[in-house]
Design an enzyme around this catalytic site. Sequence first.
Site, PDB file in Angstrom:
ATOM      1  N   PHE A 142       0.811  -1.223   0.000  1.00 53.51           N
ATOM      2  CA  PHE A 142       0.000   0.000   0.000  1.00 53.51           C
ATOM      3  C   PHE A 142       0.841   1.269   0.000  1.00 53.51           C
ATOM      4  O   PHE A 142       0.369   2.337  -0.375  1.00 53.51           O
ATOM      5  CB  PHE A 142      -0.938   0.009   1.231  1.00 53.51           C
ATOM      6  CG  PHE A 142      -0.248   0.434   2.504  1.00 53.51           C
ATOM      7  CD1 PHE A 142      -0.087   1.776   2.807  1.00 53.51           C
ATOM      8  CD2 PHE A 142       0.264  -0.508   3.394  1.00 53.51           C
ATOM      9  CE1 PHE A 142       0.572   2.173   3.966  1.00 53.51           C
ATOM     10  CE2 PHE A 142       0.922  -0.116   4.546  1.00 53.51           C
ATOM     11  CZ  PHE A 142       1.080   1.235   4.828  1.00 53.51           C
TER      12      PHE A 142
ATOM     13  N   LYS B  55      -1.072  -6.997  -9.225  1.00 54.74           N
ATOM     14  CA  LYS B  55      -2.051  -7.171  -8.126  1.00 54.74           C
ATOM     15  C   LYS B  55      -1.658  -6.124  -7.080  1.00 54.74           C
ATOM     16  O   LYS B  55      -0.745  -6.324  -6.283  1.00 54.74           O
ATOM     17  CB  LYS B  55      -1.922  -8.586  -7.551  1.00 54.74           C
ATOM     18  CG  LYS B  55      -3.157  -9.110  -6.831  1.00 54.74           C
ATOM     19  CD  LYS B  55      -3.723  -8.241  -5.748  1.00 54.74           C
ATOM     20  CE  LYS B  55      -2.991  -8.361  -4.437  1.00 54.74           C
ATOM     21  NZ  LYS B  55      -3.485  -7.425  -3.396  1.00 54.74           N
TER      22      LYS B  55
ATOM     23  N   GLU C 283      -5.048  -3.733  -1.843  1.00 53.16           N
ATOM     24  CA  GLU C 283      -6.480  -3.437  -1.806  1.00 53.16           C
ATOM     25  C   GLU C 283      -6.785  -2.202  -0.957  1.00 53.16           C
ATOM     26  O   GLU C 283      -7.913  -1.705  -0.949  1.00 53.16           O
ATOM     27  CB  GLU C 283      -7.272  -4.657  -1.311  1.00 53.16           C
ATOM     28  CG  GLU C 283      -6.926  -5.160   0.084  1.00 53.16           C
ATOM     29  CD  GLU C 283      -5.720  -6.114   0.136  1.00 53.16           C
ATOM     30  OE1 GLU C 283      -4.708  -5.867  -0.559  1.00 53.16           O
ATOM     31  OE2 GLU C 283      -5.781  -7.108   0.901  1.00 53.16           O
TER      32      GLU C 283
ATOM     33  N   SER D  68       5.436  -6.978   3.254  1.00 44.14           N
ATOM     34  CA  SER D  68       5.996  -7.307   4.566  1.00 44.14           C
ATOM     35  C   SER D  68       6.763  -8.637   4.512  1.00 44.14           C
ATOM     36  O   SER D  68       6.534  -9.467   3.628  1.00 44.14           O
ATOM     37  CB  SER D  68       4.863  -7.394   5.586  1.00 44.14           C
ATOM     38  OG  SER D  68       3.963  -8.403   5.187  1.00 44.14           O
TER      39      SER D  68
ATOM     40  N   CYS E  78       9.448   1.916   3.282  1.00 44.53           N
ATOM     41  CA  CYS E  78      10.329   0.777   3.557  1.00 44.53           C
ATOM     42  C   CYS E  78      11.748   1.240   3.822  1.00 44.53           C
ATOM     43  O   CYS E  78      12.558   0.493   4.347  1.00 44.53           O
ATOM     44  CB  CYS E  78      10.322  -0.174   2.379  1.00 44.53           C
ATOM     45  SG  CYS E  78      10.721   0.681   0.861  1.00 44.53           S
TER      46      CYS E  78
ATOM     47  N   GLU F 282       9.309  -4.347  12.952  1.00 44.76           N
ATOM     48  CA  GLU F 282       9.087  -3.245  12.026  1.00 44.76           C
ATOM     49  C   GLU F 282       7.762  -2.610  12.424  1.00 44.76           C
ATOM     50  O   GLU F 282       6.733  -3.296  12.464  1.00 44.76           O
ATOM     51  CB  GLU F 282       8.991  -3.746  10.581  1.00 44.76           C
ATOM     52  CG  GLU F 282       8.723  -2.608   9.626  1.00 44.76           C
ATOM     53  CD  GLU F 282       8.512  -3.030   8.175  1.00 44.76           C
ATOM     54  OE1 GLU F 282       7.824  -4.035   7.922  1.00 44.76           O
ATOM     55  OE2 GLU F 282       9.024  -2.321   7.291  1.00 44.76           O
TER      56      GLU F 282
HETATM   57  P1  NAD Z   1       1.608  -6.667   2.977  1.00 41.98           P
HETATM   58  O1  NAD Z   1       2.661  -7.690   3.025  1.00 41.98           O
HETATM   59  O2  NAD Z   1       0.514  -6.735   3.976  1.00 41.98           O
HETATM   60  O3  NAD Z   1       0.886  -6.669   1.548  1.00 41.98           O
HETATM   61  C1  NAD Z   1       1.630  -6.639   0.348  1.00 41.98           C
HETATM   62  C2  NAD Z   1       0.815  -7.324  -0.739  1.00 41.98           C
HETATM   63  O4  NAD Z   1       0.603  -8.691  -0.381  1.00 41.98           O
HETATM   64  C3  NAD Z   1      -0.550  -6.699  -0.961  1.00 41.98           C
HETATM   65  O5  NAD Z   1      -0.824  -6.671  -2.336  1.00 41.98           O
HETATM   66  C4  NAD Z   1      -1.482  -7.663  -0.224  1.00 41.98           C
HETATM   67  O6  NAD Z   1      -2.773  -7.721  -0.801  1.00 41.98           O
HETATM   68  C5  NAD Z   1      -0.775  -9.006  -0.371  1.00 41.98           C
HETATM   69  N1  NAD Z   1      -1.043  -9.891   0.761  1.00 41.98           N
HETATM   70  C6  NAD Z   1      -1.280  -9.529   2.058  1.00 41.98           C
HETATM   71  N2  NAD Z   1      -1.474 -10.620   2.812  1.00 41.98           N
HETATM   72  C7  NAD Z   1      -1.358 -11.705   2.000  1.00 41.98           C
HETATM   73  C8  NAD Z   1      -1.450 -13.115   2.210  1.00 41.98           C
HETATM   74  N3  NAD Z   1      -1.696 -13.626   3.413  1.00 41.98           N
HETATM   75  N4  NAD Z   1      -1.268 -13.926   1.158  1.00 41.98           N
HETATM   76  C9  NAD Z   1      -1.002 -13.421  -0.062  1.00 41.98           C
HETATM   77  N5  NAD Z   1      -0.909 -12.085  -0.322  1.00 41.98           N
HETATM   78  C10 NAD Z   1      -1.078 -11.235   0.698  1.00 41.98           C
HETATM   79  O7  NAD Z   1       2.349  -5.236   3.041  1.00 41.98           O
HETATM   80  P2  NAD Z   1       1.699  -3.789   3.161  1.00 41.98           P
HETATM   81  O8  NAD Z   1       1.157  -3.599   4.533  1.00 41.98           O
HETATM   82  O9  NAD Z   1       0.819  -3.502   2.001  1.00 41.98           O
HETATM   83  O10 NAD Z   1       3.006  -2.891   2.973  1.00 41.98           O
HETATM   84  C11 NAD Z   1       3.879  -2.564   4.006  1.00 41.98           C
HETATM   85  C12 NAD Z   1       5.050  -3.516   4.051  1.00 41.98           C
HETATM   86  O11 NAD Z   1       5.734  -3.494   2.809  1.00 41.98           O
HETATM   87  C13 NAD Z   1       6.101  -3.112   5.076  1.00 41.98           C
HETATM   88  O12 NAD Z   1       6.536  -4.276   5.724  1.00 41.98           O
HETATM   89  C14 NAD Z   1       7.214  -2.496   4.241  1.00 41.98           C
HETATM   90  O13 NAD Z   1       8.499  -2.548   4.804  1.00 41.98           O
HETATM   91  C15 NAD Z   1       7.130  -3.341   3.031  1.00 41.98           C
HETATM   92  N6  NAD Z   1       7.758  -2.676   1.900  1.00 41.98           N
HETATM   93  C16 NAD Z   1       8.991  -3.125   1.534  1.00 41.98           C
HETATM   94  C17 NAD Z   1       9.645  -2.502   0.495  1.00 41.98           C
HETATM   95  C18 NAD Z   1      11.005  -2.955   0.073  1.00 41.98           C
HETATM   96  O14 NAD Z   1      11.472  -2.470  -0.928  1.00 41.98           O
HETATM   97  N7  NAD Z   1      11.658  -3.872   0.752  1.00 41.98           N
HETATM   98  C19 NAD Z   1       9.033  -1.440  -0.186  1.00 41.98           C
HETATM   99  C20 NAD Z   1       7.770  -1.028   0.209  1.00 41.98           C
HETATM  100  C21 NAD Z   1       7.140  -1.670   1.261  1.00 41.98           C
END
Ligand code: NAD
Length: 496
Positions: A150, A174, A177, A227, A282, A382
């Site tokens: 997000f 994808k 959401e 994450s 991030c 985090e």
């Molecule tokens: P998230 O992991 O909750 O979601 C990321 C994506 O995975 C979304 O599209 C979500 O719909 C999907 N997703 C969520 N749960 C899932 C599941 N159980 N099974 C399959 N798909 C699933 O992350 P977020 O809250 O949207 O974003 C924040 C996180 O992203 C933080 O941990 C941040 O550090 C990380 N991030 C990392 C970088 C990097 O470059 N390393 C960059 C941006 C964000």
Amino acid sequence: MENVVAHYIDGKENLGESDRSSNVYDPGTAQVTRSVVLGTSLDVDSAVASAHQAFATWGKTPLSQRARVMFAYREVLERNVTNIARVISNEHGKTLPDAIGEVRRGLEVVEFACGIPQLQKSQYSEGVSREVDTFSIRQPLGVVAGITPFNFPAMVPLWMIPVAIATGNTFILKPSEKDPSTSLLLASLFSEAGGPDGVFNVVQGDKTVVDALLDHSLVRAVSFVGSTPIARYIYGRASANGKRVQALGGAKNHMVVLPDADLEAAADAVVSAAYGSAGERCMAISALVLVGDIADKMIDLISDRIAKLHIGYGIDEGVDMGPLVTAEHRDRVASFIETARKDGARVVVDGRDHKVASEAGFYLGASLIDNVTPGMAVYDNEIFGPVLSCTRVADSNAALELINSNQFANGASIFTRSGSAARYFQSEVSAGMVGINVPIPVPVAYYSFGGYKDSLFGDTHVHGEEGVKFYTRGKVVTQRWVHESRRGVDFGFPQT
Ligand code: NAD
């Protein structure tokens, strides 16, 4: 369809097969503004079918024509920077200048991909043996998918889309959401730029869609950013299915301040890097490491700056920091402040006391916590919010040891006036991206972005040359055009 965020398949919006949807909020007002369809495996099937069909032509489209589509995409994106940024700010909550910045950083990857005829060049060795030449080529993989978080609804998809598409693949996004509308703008602007139908598709949804992508036999590669627990899961499932995967996870980025640093500059830098985008980056600095006797002074300098922050609605002028993305996330972040106090840390500034925290919207003030040590929840996790932890250490070796013991290894930075201290740090620190007097060292588009350890599963970073490699596979051709005077059967093993 105005209030429903749909899929984008085969060049048009499509509500798909699902009867499930999810609310989309304006985090600055806590109002539901739209809903997003949560797709099914049937929606994934139709996006993959469209992308697969488009690949037959797009994968064979000449390099210069693919580059021309990228140039045109750059132009339409450039014209729409502010429109896209407003959509981001409305659904994410970040300030408008910050949202404009993320679109511009994404645009830089489109500009990088305009150079694809040069980037996809390979190598040629004439005369590896008598009348034998060897050369390599890099070919696209086919249908590839990107699953994004997000916090950067434009920039992170744009880390992937331009490179994947310019190298000849077709793409399925994808998006998160939580703020899905930007993805539709990115896809429809691609069509406006002359991108063929089916080359760039979007399937909205949650785990159901992700799993269908991870399991689909025609999806050749998966790029994920999000994450750590989900990154680990994506890497495991997609690679077990034989796909190429790069899965970028969470972070705990440390910034070290040495006693010889320009402390005013370091304080400006850490306040911007810890609280910008409400800490939902991030590469945000969440752990400040204060070396030697400068700690009290730094805490004062940071506290003074926090007192001057303007927290409010992201689109309003003069706002430094907006709300968090959801009420649940705001509450989770706030819970770490309480836990830190119980664990024995000193809460110097408590964001829950800020007047904005009582307004409608998912607001929380900036928090500053001192005397934090490993083993405390506020250090070990985090948090992804406006909470800066400070750890005091005796010397620069202790600072390095602290960083290198952490499970995450995305970014790390050092503030100092000593070239040799900086050089030692850059060489010894375990992090994929290092800043020297730069708090958030996000690489430019023609370098690659990524970390180590729990911050990245897989072995290629995104965009830059590593991105080109990720989205193509190599083939080496050995050719011989033998002169008739040297023809004949030869039972020996070919040697040079
Ligand atoms: P998230 O992991 O909750 O979601 C990321 C994506 O995975 C979304 O599209 C979500 O719909 C999907 N997703 C969520 N749960 C899932 C599941 N159980 N099974 C399959 N798909 C699933 O992350 P977020 O809250 O949207 O974003 C924040 C996180 O992203 C933080 O941990 C941040 O550090 C990380 N991030 C990392 C970088 C990097 O470059 N390393 C960059 C941006 C964000």
